[in-house]
Scaffold this motif. Structure first.
Motif, PDB file in Angstrom:
ATOM      1  N   LEU A  63       0.778  -4.559   8.362  1.00  0.00           N
ATOM      2  CA  LEU A  63      -0.343  -5.018   7.553  1.00  0.00           C
ATOM      3  C   LEU A  63      -1.409  -3.930   7.415  1.00  0.00           C
ATOM      4  N   GLY A  64      -1.604  -3.147   8.468  1.00  0.00           N
ATOM      5  CA  GLY A  64      -2.613  -2.100   8.431  1.00  0.00           C
ATOM      6  C   GLY A  64      -2.386  -1.117   7.305  1.00  0.00           C
ATOM      7  N   GLU A  65      -1.146  -0.684   7.131  1.00  0.00           N
ATOM      8  CA  GLU A  65      -0.842   0.271   6.068  1.00  0.00           C
ATOM      9  C   GLU A  65      -1.113  -0.330   4.692  1.00  0.00           C
ATOM     10  N   LEU A  66      -0.703  -1.587   4.509  1.00  0.00           N
ATOM     11  CA  LEU A  66      -0.887  -2.248   3.219  1.00  0.00           C
ATOM     12  C   LEU A  66      -2.357  -2.517   2.927  1.00  0.00           C
ATOM     13  N   ALA A  67      -3.091  -3.022   3.928  1.00  0.00           N
ATOM     14  CA  ALA A  67      -4.483  -3.420   3.720  1.00  0.00           C
ATOM     15  C   ALA A  67      -5.398  -2.226   3.478  1.00  0.00           C
ATOM     16  N   VAL A  68      -5.122  -1.106   4.136  1.00  0.00           N
ATOM     17  CA  VAL A  68      -5.949   0.093   3.935  1.00  0.00           C
ATOM     18  C   VAL A  68      -5.657   0.715   2.574  1.00  0.00           C
ATOM     19  N   SER A 380       7.272  -6.493   2.863  1.00  0.00           N
ATOM     20  CA  SER A 380       6.444  -5.821   1.850  1.00  0.00           C
ATOM     21  C   SER A 380       6.145  -4.386   2.247  1.00  0.00           C
ATOM     22  N   GLN A 381       5.829  -4.172   3.526  1.00  0.00           N
ATOM     23  CA  GLN A 381       5.540  -2.813   3.980  1.00  0.00           C
ATOM     24  C   GLN A 381       6.775  -1.932   3.898  1.00  0.00           C
ATOM     25  N   PHE A 382       7.929  -2.489   4.281  1.00  0.00           N
ATOM     26  CA  PHE A 382       9.192  -1.746   4.217  1.00  0.00           C
ATOM     27  C   PHE A 382       9.473  -1.292   2.787  1.00  0.00           C
ATOM     28  N   LEU A 383       9.317  -2.205   1.823  1.00  0.00           N
ATOM     29  CA  LEU A 383       9.616  -1.892   0.425  1.00  0.00           C
ATOM     30  C   LEU A 383       8.524  -1.024  -0.203  1.00  0.00           C
ATOM     31  N   PHE A 384       7.269  -1.233   0.237  1.00  0.00           N
ATOM     32  CA  PHE A 384       6.174  -0.397  -0.265  1.00  0.00           C
ATOM     33  C   PHE A 384       6.384   1.063   0.097  1.00  0.00           C
ATOM     34  N   ARG A 385       6.670   1.317   1.374  1.00  0.00           N
ATOM     35  CA  ARG A 385       6.870   2.704   1.824  1.00  0.00           C
ATOM     36  C   ARG A 385       8.074   3.328   1.119  1.00  0.00           C
ATOM     37  N   LYS A 386       9.133   2.531   0.957  1.00  0.00           N
ATOM     38  CA  LYS A 386      10.346   3.031   0.294  1.00  0.00           C
ATOM     39  C   LYS A 386      10.037   3.436  -1.149  1.00  0.00           C
ATOM     40  N   LYS A 387       9.268   2.613  -1.859  1.00  0.00           N
ATOM     41  CA  LYS A 387       8.902   2.897  -3.236  1.00  0.00           C
ATOM     42  C   LYS A 387       7.929   4.074  -3.300  1.00  0.00           C
ATOM     43  N   TYR A 388       7.012   4.126  -2.356  1.00  0.00           N
ATOM     44  CA  TYR A 388       5.996   5.184  -2.303  1.00  0.00           C
ATOM     45  C   TYR A 388       6.654   6.556  -2.201  1.00  0.00           C
ATOM     46  N   VAL A 389       7.641   6.657  -1.314  1.00  0.00           N
ATOM     47  CA  VAL A 389       8.349   7.928  -1.125  1.00  0.00           C
ATOM     48  C   VAL A 389       9.232   8.243  -2.323  1.00  0.00           C
ATOM     49  N   LYS A 390       9.866   7.199  -2.871  1.00  0.00           N
ATOM     50  CA  LYS A 390      10.753   7.386  -4.025  1.00  0.00           C
ATOM     51  C   LYS A 390      10.004   7.933  -5.224  1.00  0.00           C
ATOM     52  N   LEU A 398      -1.352   8.730   2.957  1.00  0.00           N
ATOM     53  CA  LEU A 398      -1.732   7.384   3.377  1.00  0.00           C
ATOM     54  C   LEU A 398      -2.775   7.492   4.486  1.00  0.00           C
ATOM     55  N   ARG A 399      -3.888   6.808   4.329  1.00  0.00           N
ATOM     56  CA  ARG A 399      -4.975   6.914   5.322  1.00  0.00           C
ATOM     57  C   ARG A 399      -4.630   6.177   6.605  1.00  0.00           C
ATOM     58  N   TYR A 400      -3.725   5.233   6.533  1.00  0.00           N
ATOM     59  CA  TYR A 400      -3.210   4.568   7.731  1.00  0.00           C
ATOM     60  C   TYR A 400      -1.716   4.384   7.536  1.00  0.00           C
ATOM     61  N   ARG A 401      -0.927   4.823   8.505  1.00  0.00           N
ATOM     62  CA  ARG A 401       0.521   4.771   8.383  1.00  0.00           C
ATOM     63  C   ARG A 401       1.136   3.915   9.499  1.00  0.00           C
ATOM     64  N   THR A 402       2.047   3.039   9.118  1.00  0.00           N
ATOM     65  CA  THR A 402       2.803   2.272  10.112  1.00  0.00           C
ATOM     66  C   THR A 402       3.715   3.239  10.868  1.00  0.00           C
ATOM     67  N   PRO A 403       3.610   3.324  12.186  1.00  0.00           N
ATOM     68  CA  PRO A 403       4.431   4.284  12.938  1.00  0.00           C
ATOM     69  C   PRO A 403       5.895   3.848  13.017  1.00  0.00           C
ATOM     70  N   PHE A 404       6.753   4.817  13.308  1.00  0.00           N
ATOM     71  CA  PHE A 404       8.175   4.578  13.554  1.00  0.00           C
ATOM     72  C   PHE A 404       8.848   3.800  12.424  1.00  0.00           C
ATOM     73  N   TYR A 405       8.461   4.109  11.191  1.00  0.00           N
ATOM     74  CA  TYR A 405       9.132   3.512  10.038  1.00  0.00           C
ATOM     75  C   TYR A 405      10.556   4.041   9.956  1.00  0.00           C
ATOM     76  N   PRO A 406      11.583   3.220   9.656  1.00  0.00           N
ATOM     77  CA  PRO A 406      11.548   1.800   9.282  1.00  0.00           C
ATOM     78  C   PRO A 406      11.788   0.833  10.452  1.00  0.00           C
ATOM     79  N   ALA A 412      10.114  -6.275  13.351  1.00  0.00           N
ATOM     80  CA  ALA A 412       9.173  -7.387  13.169  1.00  0.00           C
ATOM     81  C   ALA A 412       9.830  -8.511  12.385  1.00  0.00           C
ATOM     82  N   PHE A 413      10.535  -8.174  11.338  1.00  0.00           N
ATOM     83  CA  PHE A 413      11.222  -9.171  10.499  1.00  0.00           C
ATOM     84  C   PHE A 413      12.275  -9.932  11.294  1.00  0.00           C
ATOM     85  N   LEU A 414      13.083  -9.208  12.070  1.00  0.00           N
ATOM     86  CA  LEU A 414      14.174  -9.838  12.822  1.00  0.00           C
ATOM     87  C   LEU A 414      13.647 -10.727  13.950  1.00  0.00           C
TER      88      LEU A 414
END
Length: 467
Positions: A63-68, A380-390, A398-406, A412-414
């Protein structure tokens, strides 16, 4: 866009932290923890809350990555709509609204039950109605006043939990004698009924109640659109809130488990009050009841704020009637607040009819909804980062990045999915699936039907203009 609509960024970091704590520390901890101890046993309960803390930590990192990157009021469904699908975004919004409106009913019911301990001749529903009116008034004042009042509400219960942990620890080691005159219990309750009295699987079955206890942390994302400097405030609030939640929740559960046998825990009385009565501190139970009452009202206050902002966001995105996007002169979405309170009133009425059984059902439904919302945040974060890089953008921007992606969003989902599977095997919580799944289907069906009608209407208008 939100400033044009009348929202103002007046929430400071301390407001956001306490708003999140205010939404979390309520009936889930003060009442539902007794149910969890009864079902999973002391050690099982501690493990459940540790796993729950891990889940919420992972979700908040997402959420941090998305909200920032995209700070806006009622953001969850916007992220889901943009990166998963419009139907999912619409459904997530209504599920989150359901989470808090149902929670409102349980919070007001719990507040009424606590007041009846002092005033047994006055009906629960009278107290519940009075508290509902008070919360409604607090929510139609300015956002700044709301944030400040919630800060002090939350501070009361935070200090009380710290004091409870200190007193409980003193009782465990024998520094404070038990009222019965018995010796210090130390850690005997952890093994008296076996390490896992109802089996290891009970831990999985109680995860939904644990998730309900942690629900509210995501309010940080809801408030992003009304927060000063979200790029700095949101990450700090997430980090600070999670550390405190783990200390408060796990610390409290440890004290409760050590001083209260699992067989005596339940939902009819707060385990916190039961423990203080065992310690025998004069008037401590009444004081704790007051603190719990404050905590419950604080959680309800946060809940009405969250649900009304979600309705506003739906209306702002033109997914529901535009009337709910209207703000009063104080910058408050009054129609959205009114509808959310009506939803809470319906939940309240159902809990009055059968308070001894419906309460657990309400917890289960709210827990189901919030877990699905958490799953949508992770996806949403998983797909956002994937699209962002693509798109050729660098994650360094990104001013705040979710660590250890993906790994983080996937795990978290599982883990959230595992808690949903667990409730299918618990008869007391299975009703959440019976109610939740049809509601989800109704939301998807409503979205696509409305979309189809709108598309047909636009087509008819275009055709008429061509003549």
């Amino acid at each position: 866009m939100e400033s044009k609509q009348g929202f103002q960024r007046e929430m400071k970091s301390r407001h956001v932290v306490m708003l999140s704590l205010g939404g979390v520390i309520g009936t889930g901890l003060f009442l539902s923890s007794g149910y969890t101890i009864q079902q999973a046993g002391p050690i099982g309960t501690i493990l459940s809350y540790l796993v729950g803390a891990l889940v919420v930590y992972l979700v908040m990192l997402c959420l941090g990555e998305l909200a920032v990157h995209m700070p806006e009021t009622g953001a969850f469904h916007s992220y889901a709509a943009q990166y998963i699908g419009g139907g999912t975004g619409y459904t997530v919004a209504w599920l989150y609204w359901l989470t808090w409106t149902v929670a409102l009913g349980s919070e007001f019911t719990a507040a009424g039950m606590l007041m009846q301990k002092w005033f047994p001749l006055i009906s629960v529903w009278i107290w519940s109605g009075l508290f509902a009116a008070m919360i409604f008034i607090l929510n139609i004042l300015t956002v700044k006043f709301f944030a400040e009042s919630e800060f002090w509400f939350a501070l009361v219960k935070v200090l009380a939990i710290v004091l409870f942990i200190i007193l409980g620890a003193a009782a465990i080691v024998g520094f404070i004698p038990m009222e019965s005159g018995a010796n210090a219990s130390l850690f005997a309750n952890f093994t008296n009924e076996g390490i896992f009295p109802n089996g290891v699987f009970a831990i999985l079955m109680t995860m939904l109640a644990v998730n309900f206890a942690f629900s509210g942390t995501e309010l940080i994302g809801i408030a992003a659109g009304e927060t000063e400097n979200p790029a700095q405030t949101i990450p700090k609030a997430i980090r600070t809130t999670l550390i405190r939640l783990i200390l408060f929740f796990v610390g409290s559960i440890f004290i409760l488990s050590a001083l209260l046998p699992a067989s005596e825990a339940g939902v009819l009385e707060s385990p916190f009050v039961a423990v203080l009565e065992r310690i025998g501190i004069p008037y401590a139970a009444d004081i704790m009841n007051f603190v719990i009452l404050t905590a419950i009202l604080s959680a309800a206050n946060s809940g009405l704020y969250a649900s009304s902002r979600m309705l506003w966001s739906l209306s702002d995105k033109q997914m529901i009637s535009p009337i709910f996007a209207k703000l009063n002169k104080n910058g408050v979405p009054l129609p959205a607040v009114i509808l959310s309170m009506l939803g809470g009133a319906l939940a309240l009425l159902s809990s009055i009819i059968a308070p001894d059984t419906v309460y657990v059902v309400l917890v289960s439904i709210s827990g189901l909804a919030v877990v699905i919302v958490w799953m949508s945040i992770s996806a949403s974060q998983f797909l956002f980062r994937k699209k962002y890089v693509k798109e050729g953008k660098s994650i360094k921007n990104l001013r705040y990045r979710t660590p250890f992606y993906p790994v983080v969003p996937i795990l978290a989902f599982l883990l959230c999915l595992a808690s949903l599977i667990g409730i299918a095997f618990d008869p007391t919580q299975r009703v959440a699936l019976y109610c939740g799944i049809p509601f989800i289907a109704l939301c998807y069906g409503s979205y696509y039907l409305t979309k189809r009608v709108k598309k047909r209407g636009i087509g008819n208008v275009a055709e008429s203009k061509s003549y």
